[in-house]
Design a protein around this motif. Structure first.
Motif, PDB file in Angstrom:
ATOM      1  N   GLY A 432     -23.224  31.386  -3.299  1.00  0.00           N
ATOM      2  CA  GLY A 432     -24.165  32.600  -2.618  1.00  0.00           C
ATOM      3  C   GLY A 432     -22.943  33.183  -1.640  1.00  0.00           C
ATOM      4  O   GLY A 432     -22.826  34.048  -0.549  1.00  0.00           O
ATOM      5  N   ALA A 433     -22.039  32.920  -2.267  1.00  0.00           N
ATOM      6  CA  ALA A 433     -20.181  33.717  -2.350  1.00  0.00           C
ATOM      7  C   ALA A 433     -19.106  34.263  -2.756  1.00  0.00           C
ATOM      8  O   ALA A 433     -19.363  33.446  -3.931  1.00  0.00           O
ATOM      9  N   THR A 434     -18.829  35.149  -2.902  1.00  0.00           N
ATOM     10  CA  THR A 434     -17.766  35.483  -3.985  1.00  0.00           C
ATOM     11  C   THR A 434     -16.665  34.670  -3.682  1.00  0.00           C
ATOM     12  O   THR A 434     -16.204  34.171  -1.610  1.00  0.00           O
ATOM     13  N   VAL A 435     -16.054  34.250  -4.481  1.00  0.00           N
ATOM     14  CA  VAL A 435     -14.534  33.689  -4.405  1.00  0.00           C
ATOM     15  C   VAL A 435     -13.577  34.378  -4.682  1.00  0.00           C
ATOM     16  O   VAL A 435     -12.531  33.957  -4.498  1.00  0.00           O
ATOM     17  N   GLY A 436     -13.602  35.498  -5.338  1.00  0.00           N
ATOM     18  CA  GLY A 436     -12.479  36.125  -6.375  1.00  0.00           C
ATOM     19  C   GLY A 436     -12.485  37.031  -6.684  1.00  0.00           C
ATOM     20  O   GLY A 436     -14.198  37.172  -7.748  1.00  0.00           O
ATOM     21  N   ILE A 437     -12.217  38.406  -6.311  1.00  0.00           N
ATOM     22  CA  ILE A 437     -13.039  39.771  -6.892  1.00  0.00           C
ATOM     23  C   ILE A 437     -11.645  40.373  -7.420  1.00  0.00           C
ATOM     24  O   ILE A 437     -10.715  40.495  -7.134  1.00  0.00           O
ATOM     25  N   GLY A 438     -11.783  40.876  -8.597  1.00  0.00           N
ATOM     26  CA  GLY A 438     -10.655  41.786  -9.563  1.00  0.00           C
ATOM     27  C   GLY A 438     -11.423  42.963  -9.454  1.00  0.00           C
ATOM     28  O   GLY A 438     -12.376  43.069  -9.969  1.00  0.00           O
ATOM     29  N   ALA A 439     -10.870  44.228  -8.837  1.00  0.00           N
ATOM     30  CA  ALA A 439     -11.611  45.533  -8.647  1.00  0.00           C
ATOM     31  C   ALA A 439      -9.871  46.679 -10.015  1.00  0.00           C
ATOM     32  O   ALA A 439      -8.829  46.620  -9.130  1.00  0.00           O
ATOM     33  N   GLY A 440     -10.985  47.220 -10.471  1.00  0.00           N
ATOM     34  CA  GLY A 440      -9.596  48.759 -10.556  1.00  0.00           C
ATOM     35  C   GLY A 440      -8.984  48.883 -11.513  1.00  0.00           C
ATOM     36  O   GLY A 440      -7.981  49.528 -11.783  1.00  0.00           O
ATOM     37  N   GLN A 441      -8.831  47.507 -12.047  1.00  0.00           N
ATOM     38  CA  GLN A 441      -7.511  47.477 -13.343  1.00  0.00           C
ATOM     39  C   GLN A 441      -7.750  48.569 -14.290  1.00  0.00           C
ATOM     40  O   GLN A 441      -9.123  48.426 -15.206  1.00  0.00           O
ATOM     41  N   MET A 442      -6.880  48.487 -15.136  1.00  0.00           N
ATOM     42  CA  MET A 442      -7.059  49.042 -16.762  1.00  0.00           C
ATOM     43  C   MET A 442      -7.516  48.613 -17.191  1.00  0.00           C
ATOM     44  O   MET A 442      -8.127  48.742 -18.481  1.00  0.00           O
ATOM     45  N   SER A 443      -7.103  47.219 -17.588  1.00  0.00           N
ATOM     46  CA  SER A 443      -7.505  46.083 -18.415  1.00  0.00           C
ATOM     47  C   SER A 443      -8.389  44.156 -17.669  1.00  0.00           C
ATOM     48  O   SER A 443      -8.301  44.293 -16.788  1.00  0.00           O
ATOM     49  N   ARG A 444      -9.675  44.199 -18.395  1.00  0.00           N
ATOM     50  CA  ARG A 444     -10.558  43.783 -18.196  1.00  0.00           C
ATOM     51  C   ARG A 444      -9.625  41.997 -18.113  1.00  0.00           C
ATOM     52  O   ARG A 444     -10.111  41.226 -16.733  1.00  0.00           O
ATOM     53  N   VAL A 445      -8.973  42.148 -18.580  1.00  0.00           N
ATOM     54  CA  VAL A 445      -8.443  40.615 -18.383  1.00  0.00           C
ATOM     55  C   VAL A 445      -7.377  40.513 -17.102  1.00  0.00           C
ATOM     56  O   VAL A 445      -7.898  39.644 -16.453  1.00  0.00           O
ATOM     57  N   ASP A 446      -6.467  41.777 -17.582  1.00  0.00           N
ATOM     58  CA  ASP A 446      -5.757  41.684 -15.713  1.00  0.00           C
ATOM     59  C   ASP A 446      -6.698  41.648 -14.050  1.00  0.00           C
ATOM     60  O   ASP A 446      -6.419  41.221 -13.469  1.00  0.00           O
ATOM     61  N   SER A 447      -8.373  41.638 -14.269  1.00  0.00           N
ATOM     62  CA  SER A 447      -9.049  41.955 -13.546  1.00  0.00           C
ATOM     63  C   SER A 447     -10.099  40.645 -12.937  1.00  0.00           C
ATOM     64  O   SER A 447     -10.140  39.966 -12.456  1.00  0.00           O
ATOM     65  N   THR A 448      -9.333  39.572 -13.931  1.00  0.00           N
ATOM     66  CA  THR A 448      -9.665  38.772 -14.405  1.00  0.00           C
ATOM     67  C   THR A 448      -9.100  37.821 -13.852  1.00  0.00           C
ATOM     68  O   THR A 448      -9.152  36.508 -12.893  1.00  0.00           O
ATOM     69  N   ARG A 449      -7.470  37.867 -14.119  1.00  0.00           N
ATOM     70  CA  ARG A 449      -6.572  37.137 -13.667  1.00  0.00           C
ATOM     71  C   ARG A 449      -6.447  37.532 -12.329  1.00  0.00           C
ATOM     72  O   ARG A 449      -6.379  36.657 -11.394  1.00  0.00           O
ATOM     73  N   ILE A 450      -6.549  38.411 -11.311  1.00  0.00           N
ATOM     74  CA  ILE A 450      -6.317  38.885  -9.751  1.00  0.00           C
ATOM     75  C   ILE A 450      -7.481  38.079  -9.463  1.00  0.00           C
ATOM     76  O   ILE A 450      -6.989  37.717  -8.298  1.00  0.00           O
ATOM     77  N   ALA A 451      -8.770  38.123 -10.046  1.00  0.00           N
ATOM     78  CA  ALA A 451      -9.509  37.294  -9.679  1.00  0.00           C
ATOM     79  C   ALA A 451      -9.517  35.690  -9.687  1.00  0.00           C
ATOM     80  O   ALA A 451      -9.708  35.693  -7.673  1.00  0.00           O
ATOM     81  N   ALA A 452      -8.929  35.360 -10.096  1.00  0.00           N
ATOM     82  CA  ALA A 452      -8.818  33.725 -10.453  1.00  0.00           C
ATOM     83  C   ALA A 452      -7.610  33.859  -9.324  1.00  0.00           C
ATOM     84  O   ALA A 452      -7.247  32.598  -8.556  1.00  0.00           O
ATOM     85  N   MET A 453      -6.800  35.199  -8.470  1.00  0.00           N
ATOM     86  CA  MET A 453      -5.235  34.682  -8.433  1.00  0.00           C
ATOM     87  C   MET A 453      -5.976  34.493  -6.841  1.00  0.00           C
ATOM     88  O   MET A 453      -5.156  33.919  -6.076  1.00  0.00           O
ATOM     89  N   LYS A 454      -7.100  35.729  -6.289  1.00  0.00           N
ATOM     90  CA  LYS A 454      -7.722  35.600  -5.291  1.00  0.00           C
ATOM     91  C   LYS A 454      -8.007  34.611  -4.838  1.00  0.00           C
ATOM     92  O   LYS A 454      -8.318  34.063  -3.621  1.00  0.00           O
ATOM     93  N   ALA A 455      -8.589  33.245  -5.393  1.00  0.00           N
ATOM     94  CA  ALA A 455     -10.073  32.618  -5.810  1.00  0.00           C
ATOM     95  C   ALA A 455      -8.657  31.147  -4.864  1.00  0.00           C
ATOM     96  O   ALA A 455      -8.815  30.650  -4.144  1.00  0.00           O
ATOM     97  N   ALA A 456      -6.866  31.278  -5.691  1.00  0.00           N
ATOM     98  CA  ALA A 456      -6.172  30.248  -4.747  1.00  0.00           C
ATOM     99  C   ALA A 456      -6.323  30.750  -4.073  1.00  0.00           C
ATOM    100  O   ALA A 456      -5.937  29.765  -3.276  1.00  0.00           O
ATOM    101  N   ASP A 457      -5.516  31.733  -4.153  1.00  0.00           N
ATOM    102  CA  ASP A 457      -5.318  32.298  -2.266  1.00  0.00           C
ATOM    103  C   ASP A 457      -5.788  31.676  -1.542  1.00  0.00           C
ATOM    104  O   ASP A 457      -5.402  31.165  -0.635  1.00  0.00           O
ATOM    105  N   ALA A 458      -7.193  32.411  -1.539  1.00  0.00           N
ATOM    106  CA  ALA A 458      -8.542  32.343  -0.419  1.00  0.00           C
ATOM    107  C   ALA A 458      -8.904  30.092  -0.698  1.00  0.00           C
ATOM    108  O   ALA A 458      -9.023  29.727   0.606  1.00  0.00           O
ATOM    109  N   ALA A 459      -8.022  29.764  -1.069  1.00  0.00           N
ATOM    110  CA  ALA A 459      -8.735  28.564  -1.267  1.00  0.00           C
ATOM    111  C   ALA A 459      -6.893  27.853  -0.420  1.00  0.00           C
ATOM    112  O   ALA A 459      -7.461  27.068   0.696  1.00  0.00           O
ATOM    113  N   LYS A 460      -5.708  28.282  -0.620  1.00  0.00           N
ATOM    114  CA  LYS A 460      -4.835  26.861  -0.535  1.00  0.00           C
ATOM    115  C   LYS A 460      -4.995  27.818   1.597  1.00  0.00           C
ATOM    116  O   LYS A 460      -4.375  27.466   2.846  1.00  0.00           O
TER     117      LYS A 460
END
Length: 530
Positions: A432-460
């Motif tokens: 019930g909570a966001t753990v990573g968000i990727g927004a506004g990228q020209m490539s959907r795979v880039d948004s996926t990578r950014i969201a994953a990076m955000k999730a790793a940063d949040a855990a740290k």
């Protein structure tokens, strides 16, 4: 030739909103201005002891057709339109017994209020003012000679000017009032035409008009060199436009845009079902969560991206209480927007002098229809509001493995959020909570990578040993055009995905999920947000 000062000797008053009417009319009478009035306005002024001519005494005609015809007469419009000091106009007035009208005071039938009250079609039609706009336009065109008032808020300034100038108005004021009057009738007609288009199912009428009333002049727009203002439209929708600002400095252009985005997002969550919090930065969510309480939801939303939350907007779908307020003020926040707040919470926020607190009085309906506008060079793009709600969609499992009950909850949660993330949008969510968000990228795979990076940063940042994306689900606002985005999400730790579907490579994307036992559901609805 422009006349700087024009003495007002005769005023016609016909108003629906009688706020301040009697005191205003007394002020005019004290300046020896003759009063003419109609219907209910005439009755109110006479009962207040004022000497007032009925418009029927001026025209020689009674009100006709249930009041539909009363001011549409040459003796009214001639008095408003006649150019003073024009010999031909003066001769016509003399020949036909027309006296000049120097001041017109009209506020229009309450058409929008009638709609808002849920009146039937015929009642709405009867509340379309005809004589009022006609008189307003006549007086406004002849601003060199006539002053026109269309708003109660202009009573005091007009009286002040009349008193200061021995019963005369200045050309500058008459011009200003005329501009406002033309804008008022334009806004009024826009509301009627858009309502009628909706009633008859006309999605793309040949002409579109939109209008609004100034709510706030802003210091500047998106950047300091851009001028800006905030206008409210006839649409009645809870949000920034309906909010009371209890404290804090003036909202900026960017504050208003971001606050609207935040409140529209959090409105996706039924307050009767769950408490929800959204933290927004630059119109994109940096954290969203639902929980049993606002305090708990805020903590989970903040965990998603505590760095980006600094200087953000916090939106709630329930009353702001003291416990939640105490947590929110620990982080520098620009705006808190909520339907209501406890007195103790208001006091806690009050200790932060620059923090704006907005109370809207309710939540907007995410299913409601409406129009959204986007300017382009030389035109406007107009579309219906994205009112598709995931709860109403027929979700279809397309993989061999179906999502678990817990995954379903998170998938629908994540898809709610993806609707409000700039495309290309990817949302990782868990419990019930966001753990990573990727927004506004020209490539959907880039948004996926950014969201994953955000999730790793949040855990740290939270001191956790592994990324928050592990065991999460992923929502995409549009289909995955290739398997690479899905594979990136799986590598980050996602166990289930939700997306609209519809790609020519859907089979490849599904196969990639099946190969590792990941569940996937299709919604059939896309949520592009450009």
């Amino acid at each position: 030739m422009p006349i700087e000062f024009r003495r007002a000797a005769r005023a016609l008053i016909s108003v629906s909103d009688k706020t301040g009417l009697v005191d205003f009319a007394r002020g005019l009478a004290a300046l020896d201005i003759e009063l003419i009035s109609t219907g209910g306005t005439h009755k109110a002024l006479v009962e207040a002891g004022l000497e007032v001519l009925d418009v029927a005494d001026v025209t020689g005609f009674p009100e006709l057709m249930d009041g539909r015809v009363k001011t549409l007469h040459p003796k009214v419009h001639g008095g408003l339109l006649a150019i003073r000091e024009n010999p031909e106009h003066e001769a016509a007035m003399l020949a036909h017994g027309i006296s000049p009208i120097d001041l017109l005071v009209v506020n229009l039938y309450p058409f929008q209020a009638t709609i808002d009250a849920g009146a039937d079609f015929d009642q709405c039609i009867e509340n379309i003012d005809i004589g009022g706009p006609a008189m307003i336009r006549a007086a406004s065109k002849n601003f060199n000679d006539v002053a026109v008032i269309v708003s109660v808020e202009d009573y005091a300034p007009l009286l002040a000017e009349l008193r200061a100038n021995g019963g005369a108005t200045t050309l500058a004021l008459r011009q200003k009032l005329a501009q406002k009057a033309f804008a008022r009738t334009a806004t009024y007609d826009a509301a009627i035409s858009n309502w009628l288009a909706e009633q008859i199912g006309e999605d793309a009428p040949a002409f579109r008009a939109f209008g609004g009333k100034l709510a706030q002049t802003l210091r500047y727009g998106e950047n300091p060199h851009q001028k800006a203002a905030f206008y409210v439209t006839p649409e009645r929708r809870y949000g920034v436009a309906t909010a009371r600002q209890l404290q804090g400095k003036q909202l900026s252009y960017n504050n208003i845009g971001d606050t609207d985005a935040a409140f529209e997002l959090v409105a996706e969550f039924d307050p009767e079902r769950t408490a929800a919090v959204a933290i927004i930065k630059h119109s994109n969510p940096c954290g969203v969560a639902e929980a049993a309480s606002i305090e708990a939801a805020y903590a989970l939303a903040l965990r998603c991206d505590p760095v980006s939350a600094f200087g953000g907007i916090v939106a709630l779908n329930r009353r702001l209480d003291a416990r939640a307020a105490a947590e929110i003020v620990q982080v520098f926040t620009e705006v808190i927007i909520a339907p209501e707040a406890d007195e103790e919470a208001i006091a806690i926020v009050g200790a932060k002098k620059n923090l704006r607190l907005l109370l809207t009085g309710g939540m907007p309906d995410p299913r409601a229809s409406g129009l959204t506008l986007r300017p382009v060079a030389g035109g406007l793009l107009v579309q219906g509001r994205d009112n598709a709600v995931v709860d109403d969609m027929e979700l279809r499992v397309v993989t061999k493995r179906a999502p678990t009950e817990a995954e379903w909850r998170d998938l629908t949660f994540a898809f709610r959020i993806a609707k409000h993330v700039k495309s290309n949008a990817i949302v990782y969510a868990k419990d019930g909570a966001t753990v990573g968000i990727g927004a506004g990228q020209m490539s959907r795979v880039d948004s996926t990578r950014i969201a994953a990076m955000k999730a790793a940063d949040a855990a740290k940042a939270a001191g956790l040993p592994r990324s928050l994306a592990v065991g999460s689900v992923v929502a995409s606002d549009a289909f995955f055009p290739f398997p690479d985005g899905v594979l990136t999400a799986i590598e980050a730790g996602a166990t289930a995905l939700i997306q609209p579907g519809g790609s020519v490579r859907d089979a490849e994307v599904i196969a990639a999920a099946d190969a590792v036992g990941v569940a996937m559901a299709f919604t059939g609805f896309r949520h592009f947000r450009h």
